[in-house]
Design an enzyme around this catalytic site. Structure first.
Site: not given
Length: 477
Positions: A113, A456
């Site tokens: 580009g 946990h």
């Protein structure tokens, strides 16, 4: 409001900007010279983490006896097989990006580009076919490339960049890594796990000389390097390189200025290694874009200058991602966020980037992750803070997995108890930092974190332990 948006570059900034611009109702064209996904997908985040995963598995196999599993890992990983996996993953991700383009009606042009004039981009195709694409707004997202040392240029085989390091055909017996930043340290742990003798050379007096990394985290990583026999020469630089046939002879000496960390043994030495990996930073892909045709401002090194709305000095022209250089934050997820901001502003919005709450992750072993201020930064700003640190070994999950190295550190405003920074070095730190990022984004306090129930046994409990300790009521810490 722009009706036609052209984006040059299809990396994590460019393709995310394209999707957001399309969602905003604009006509979008993405121009890409190489491959969709940019550096992140093809030569950075994704393939490097595949290598890191391979290194992790290699470590696990070596340690299998501790888990009652009789496996011997006497051979180095098969890098050709690993490269096949890398290519498979990359291809799958690239196909996913192309499907996004199709789903959102985004046009895709392959070629270089070039900004021909205000409102016009020319795409130079490899086949010699060129096309002109008009635009109302232009987003520049061409990224960066590895920087080389002028006196030690890349040859792509023995003096390599991170690009070539990701696709080596075999594990080098010895490798010298120039630069102990995030990329250099990640590769040091990868190659060490795979069986290479690794030496790191850093011109500055610390490993991970990154402002966002807390000093205590650096110390943990340095200690882990010593455990793995990774050599590091701080306050030193490469003075010369000589081809010795099968190996390269590298001359190393003290860098300019004085370093308190340098010892006598570092005052000049030579090493012979199979590979030299240069990880000294990045250079902008801003040349040959036609910036001069619009007068888009860059700094002396070629990085484009943009404000927090991602606007350059030229109306209707935006820049995002690595192209902005180290004055912003050169991370893939930051480029994506900047892409969304630029796209919304192209469509008439009024959005802006906030750079104060950005998570940083370094995929060493263990991982380093941080968000917000470091203790040093807070003190320099004159903020009245306090800090607490908790070791990962205080968690049951750490003992379950055998990953007990590391720590978590929080700093907060002493008056409001609002969390200002959180730093992790330990297992799964890159995943855990998301909770801390949300806490800082929402201005949460230590009590907010402590009152959040964490499952946990998980590594996430480090956040609760940290908050409890900071509030003066530690449980396990």
């Amino acid at each position: 409001m722009a009706t036609r948006v052209v984006i040059i570059g299809a990396g994590p900034g460019g393709y995310v900007a394209a999707v957001r611009a399309a969602q905003m109702g604009t006509e979008v064209t993405v121009v890409e010279q190489d491959k969709v996904g940019g550096t992140c997908l093809n030569w950075g985040c994704i393939p490097s983490k595949i290598m890191a995963r391979c290194a992790e598995i290699t470590d696990l196999v070596k340690d299998a006896g501790h888990w009652g599993i009789g496996i011997e890992a006497s051979r180095a990983p098969d890098l050709e097989a690993l490269a096949r996996r890398e290519r498979t993953v990359i291809q799958g991700q690239a196909e996913g990006i192309m499907k996004l383009f199709k789903r959102h009606g985004i046009s895709y042009a392959v070629g270089r580009g070039y900004i021909q004039d205000s409102g016009l981009v020319t795409v130079y195709g490899e086949d010699g076919e060129n096309q002109e694409i008009p635009w109302d707004s232009l987003i520049l997202a061409t990224g960066s490339r590895p920087m080389e040392l002028p006196r030690i240029p890349f040859d792509g085989k023995r003096v390599i960049s991170s690009n070539e390091a990701l696709f080596l055909q075999e594990v080098p017996k010895s490798v010298l890594i120039i630069g102990a930043g995030a990329i250099g340290c990640e590769f040091a742990f990868i190659f060490s796990a795979m069986g290479s003798a690794v030496t790191l050379v850093e011109i500055l007096p610390n490993i991970l000389p990154i402002p966002s990394v807390d000093d205590e985290c650096r110390k943990v990583i340095q200690r882990e390097m010593k455990k793995r026999k990774i050599q590091f020469l701080l306050g030193n630089e490469v003075k010369g390189l000589e081809d010795r046939g099968e190996k390269l002879r590298v001359t190393i000496g003290p860098s300019h200025g004085k370093s308190k960390t340098r010892s006598r043994k570092d005052e000049g030495r030579t090493l012979e290694v199979e590979r030299v990996l240069v990880c000294i930073g990045r250079a902008p892909n801003s040349a040959h874009l036609g910036l001069e045709n619009l007068g888009v401002k860059t700094d002396a090194r070629g990085w484009i200058i943009a404000n927090d709305r991602m606007e350059t000095n030229v109306p209707g022209v935006y820049a995002i991602g690595d192209l902005l250089g180290p004055s912003k934050v050169m991370l893939a997820h930051v480029a994506s966020a900047e892409g969304r901001v630029a796209a919304e502003n192209c469509a008439g919005g009024s959005n802006f980037m906030k750079y104060d709450v950005i998570p940083h992750v370094i995929f060493t072993r263990p991982e380093v992750a941080c968000v917000g201020l470091t203790e040093k930064q807070a003190l320099e700003m004159g903020i009245d803070i306090d800090t607490r640190t908790v070791l990962f070994r205080s968690l049951g999950k750490a003992h379950v997995t055998g990953e007990i190295s590391g720590l978590a550190k929080v700093l907060w405003d002493t008056e409001s108890k609002r969390i200002l920074g959180l730093h992790l070095v330990g297992p799964q730190a890159g995943d855990l930092i998301a909770e801390a990022t949300l806490a800082l984004r929402k201005g949460l306090t230590l009590r907010d974190l402590a009152d959040t129930i964490h499952a946990h046994p998980t590594f996430s409990e480090i956040m609760a332990e940290l908050a409890f300790k900071a509030l003066g009521r530690p449980v396990h810490a």
